[in-house]
Write an enzyme that holds these catalytic residues in place. Sequence first.
Site, short mmCIF file in Angstrom:
data_model
loop_
_atom_site.label_atom_id
_atom_site.label_comp_id
_atom_site.label_asym_id
_atom_site.label_seq_id
_atom_site.Cartn_x
_atom_site.Cartn_y
_atom_site.Cartn_z
N GLN A 1 24.20 21.95 8.28
CA GLN A 1 23.59 21.37 9.47
C GLN A 1 22.09 21.21 9.30
OE1 GLN A 1 22.97 23.33 13.37
NE2 GLN A 1 24.41 21.82 14.13
N CYS B 1 21.32 22.15 20.15
CA CYS B 1 20.76 23.49 20.26
C CYS B 1 19.59 23.49 21.25
CB CYS B 1 20.28 23.93 18.89
SG CYS B 1 19.84 25.65 18.88
N ASN C 1 33.79 22.34 22.51
CA ASN C 1 33.09 23.60 22.28
C ASN C 1 32.55 24.16 23.60
OD1 ASN C 1 29.79 24.41 21.26
ND2 ASN C 1 31.55 25.69 20.81
N GLY C 2 32.58 25.48 23.67
CA GLY C 2 32.00 26.19 24.81
C GLY C 2 32.98 27.14 25.44
N GLY D 1 32.16 29.72 18.74
CA GLY D 1 30.87 30.33 18.41
C GLY D 1 30.88 31.82 18.66
N ARG D 2 30.33 32.22 19.81
CA ARG D 2 30.08 33.64 20.07
C ARG D 2 31.33 34.51 19.99
NH1 ARG D 2 27.25 32.31 25.50
NH2 ARG D 2 28.84 30.69 25.28
C1 LIG Z 1 23.11 33.00 18.10
C2 LIG Z 1 23.42 31.53 18.24
C3 LIG Z 1 22.88 30.62 17.35
C4 LIG Z 1 23.17 29.26 17.45
N1 LIG Z 1 22.66 28.39 16.51
C5 LIG Z 1 23.05 27.09 16.52
C6 LIG Z 1 22.66 26.21 15.49
O1 LIG Z 1 21.98 26.58 14.53
N2 LIG Z 1 23.07 24.92 15.58
C7 LIG Z 1 23.84 24.46 16.63
O2 LIG Z 1 24.18 23.28 16.65
N3 LIG Z 1 24.22 25.27 17.62
C8 LIG Z 1 23.86 26.58 17.58
N4 LIG Z 1 24.33 27.43 18.56
C9 LIG Z 1 25.27 26.93 19.59
C10 LIG Z 1 26.74 27.15 19.15
O3 LIG Z 1 27.07 26.39 18.01
C11 LIG Z 1 27.72 26.78 20.28
O4 LIG Z 1 27.55 25.43 20.59
C12 LIG Z 1 27.51 27.60 21.54
O5 LIG Z 1 27.35 28.98 21.23
C13 LIG Z 1 28.67 27.45 22.53
O6 LIG Z 1 29.88 27.87 21.95
P1 LIG Z 1 30.54 29.30 22.29
O7 LIG Z 1 30.71 29.37 23.78
O8 LIG Z 1 31.86 29.29 21.55
O9 LIG Z 1 29.60 30.35 21.79
C14 LIG Z 1 24.02 28.79 18.48
C15 LIG Z 1 24.55 29.71 19.40
C16 LIG Z 1 24.28 31.07 19.29
C17 LIG Z 1 24.90 32.03 20.27
#
Ligand SMILES: Cc1cc2nc3c(=O)[nH]c(=O)nc-3n(C[C@H](O)[C@H](O)[C@H](O)COP(=O)(O)O)c2cc1C
Length: 328
Positions: free
Chosen positions: A71, A101, A201-202, A225-226
């Site tokens: 990315q 982001c 996502n989310g 993600g998380r």
């Molecule tokens: C610690 C952290 C770092 C993240 N870094 C990025 C990143 O580098 N690039 C990106 O597109 N999204 C980033 N995100 C967003 C995640 O890819 C994702 O879209 C977001 O956490 C929602 O998904 P989730 O509810 O499954 O966590 C980050 C999220 C977290 C929590």
Amino acid sequence: MFRIGPYTIDSQVILAPMAGVTDRPFRQLCRKLGAGLVVSEMVTSDTRLWNTRKSSYRLNHTGDVEPRSVQIAGGEPQMMAEAARMNVERGAQIIDINMGCPAKKVCNKAAGSALLKDEPLVRDILRAVVDAVDVPVTLKIRTGWAPGQRNGLAIARIAEDAGIQALAVHGRTRACGYKGEVEYDTISQIKQALDIPVFANGDIISPQKAKQVLDYTHADGVLIGRAAQGRPWLFREIDHYLRTGNLLPEPKLEEVKAILLGHLQELYTFYGDFMGPRIARKHVGWYLHSQPEGSTFRKAFNKLESAEEQTSAIEDFFVQLMNYKASA
Ligand SMILES: Cc1cc2nc3c(=O)[nH]c(=O)nc-3n(C[C@H](O)[C@H](O)[C@H](O)COP(=O)(O)O)c2cc1C
């Protein structure tokens, strides 16, 4: 199953890019445990910053699991094109562009989700990157800049026109951060409007939630993600449920211990004796936070500085945990 350029991906579950989390050891582990695709932490498009230690870890793609999706983040078309080219030279097989982001560090420089405000600039960046490389380019967005400015659908159409080959949508606006309901309706509208694969996502935290979201949005896959932090086996649980409708049992403590110790070993090898144990701390916290006495253990663990001390502390903790569970 879906395709991105020449790559056929046979699990609908994808590891979302997370800076500071989805390094090579974590990506490899998630892939082994059922993720169909994993995406690297973002790399800045400002190549002047590439000689920092952090960037050097992120730019090293050799030996990574395939397909290697890297990315990039930035707000200037020619710099993004150059960064894409240079990552392909270093082994990237898919370039993913971050327009999702909300981090200040990224938004202040008009990159990440801040770009969503400026549709002509989005078009220029996407075209420049697609033209610059002969590997597939994918994009990650939010549903818009702010609740009153949800232009996710317009951006999605611009992306497909520009030659983007898959789109991941975090169902929140930039202004919403990580709070509030995820707009699966918007993701569904975007999916209907496009021919390329769309990923939802989310807040997807369980196999059942993944299925609900896929049924509702008709997306081609989900990005996790998380929920994967400290729980990399979630990928095989979701994948299994989507294929069979059956839930796998929780992993046994023996297996959790083996996965965690294996993960730490990879961190020590990748980051070395000084950084490795420091980076290990947050992962250990995530793995153990829901175990009895996990937070007390974590406080003591965070004071340990060497790989050997950390490994034997984990071994001891699991002995106690297994005794405790056997007697409960
Ligand atoms: C610690 C952290 C770092 C993240 N870094 C990025 C990143 O580098 N690039 C990106 O597109 N999204 C980033 N995100 C967003 C995640 O890819 C994702 O879209 C977001 O956490 C929602 O998904 P989730 O509810 O499954 O966590 C980050 C999220 C977290 C929590």
